[in-house]
Scaffold this active site. Structure first.
Site, PDB file in Angstrom:
ATOM      1  N   CYS A 184     130.534  27.176 101.916  1.00 55.58           N
ATOM      2  CA  CYS A 184     130.047  28.317 102.690  1.00 55.58           C
ATOM      3  C   CYS A 184     128.969  27.866 103.667  1.00 55.58           C
ATOM      4  CB  CYS A 184     129.453  29.363 101.730  1.00 55.58           C
ATOM      5  SG  CYS A 184     128.602  30.712 102.550  1.00 55.58           S
ATOM      6  N   PRO A 185     128.980  28.236 104.915  1.00 51.81           N
ATOM      7  CA  PRO A 185     129.857  29.217 105.560  1.00 51.81           C
ATOM      8  C   PRO A 185     131.009  28.589 106.345  1.00 51.81           C
ATOM      9  CG  PRO A 185     128.038  28.765 107.032  1.00 51.81           C
ATOM     10  CD  PRO A 185     127.899  27.806 105.858  1.00 51.81           C
TER      11      PRO A 185
END
Lengths: 194, 83
Positions: free
Chosen positions: B16-17
């Site tokens: 993430c991200p």
């Protein structure tokens, strides 16, 4: 319609009144167009104020900014005070974790305050970041800029901390202040202070 | 799944991200009607890609599947560009 105006020729508008009404219609049409633009989905906007310069606090603004950009948001991150460290090309590679005053650290404050402790905890954190394949701060900055995020460095704090505009990553906006940040916040759907 | 895909976004090993951001980048380059597949190892990509597709005009999440490749969980997301 006024009751003392008889129906018939007297009820017709003078050319002056007609012009006035046409001007008013134009005015209202412009207003409707502006309002339509304001509710347009494409105009979603987020502003983050980034004030912290530790390794852990560099992540939330950058991750949210790049993610919001992927959601089609127009994003501005206004970096002020220690938040400037994140955009400082050299310092951003060496952000540290603070051991003192952080109750999540495995050591008591008295020991955390010893020389070299920040270096040690920072090394541990960097190891974890690498192990978990979390992107580096530089990588997130480059990704954010690539996706059109406006990373801004507050001019007042650049001067206060004796930095030079060239110290920051290419693509960082300088020469901005509280008023421009406030103006952007006024127009934004989401405003965050990190 | 036998969906024909125009592009593969390989974000294995990234967290993430990045899966969402790389998906968005590749999605922009698709033509209407084309489908891309995102291949990720981040388990959070299941909800992240779903949320992104729901909020993105013209993105349709066709399917998400979890498979095991070389003893590692791999998450595949099929996203179609509708317009």
């Amino acid at each position: 319609m006024s009751t003392d105006t008889p129906a018939g020729s007297d009820a017709e508008l003078s050319s002056e009144e007609t012009a006035e009404l046409l001007a008013r219609i134009e005015e209202l049409e412009d207003e409707v167009a502006d309002l339509r633009m304001a509710v347009n989905e494409d105009s979603n906007k987020m502003v983050i104020i980034a004030t912290k310069g530790t390794l852990d606090m560099a992540y939330p603004p950058l991750i949210l900014a790049s993610t919001a950009a992927a959601f089609g948001y127009d994003v501005t991150v206004f970096h002020t005070f220690w938040g400037l460290e994140i955009l400082h090309e050299e310092n951003s590679k060496d952000l540290k974790l603070s051991s003192v005053g952080n109750p999540n650290m495995p050591v008591p404050n008295a020991i955390a305050a010893l020389p070299g402790m920040d270096r040690m905890t920072t090394r541990m954190m960097r190891g974890k970041i690498d192990d978990n394949n979390v992107a580096s701060v530089q990588e997130l900055i480059e990704t954010s800029l690539d996706h059109g995020v406006d990373l801004q460095a507050c001019q007042m704090t650049i001067d206060l901390l004796d930095y030079d505009e060239d110290d920051f990553y290419d693509g960082v906006t300088t020469g901005v202040g509280a008023a421009s940040a406030f103006q952007e916040m006024q127009e934004a759907d989401i405003q965050l202070l990190v | 799944m036998s969906t024909e895909t125009a592009e593969t976004v390989d974000v294995k090993g990234q967290n993430c991200p990045m899966p969402v951001i790389k998906t968005k980048g590749a999605f922009e380059d698709l033509d209407a009607g084309e489908t891309l597949v995102v291949v990720a190892t981040d388990s959070g990509s299941m909800s992240d890609i779903k949320g992104w597709a729901e909020s993105t005009d013209g993105a349709e999440l066709l399917e998400q599947e979890e498979a095991t490749e070389d003893g590692e969980s791999v998450y595949k997301h099929y996203v179609r560009k509708t317009k």
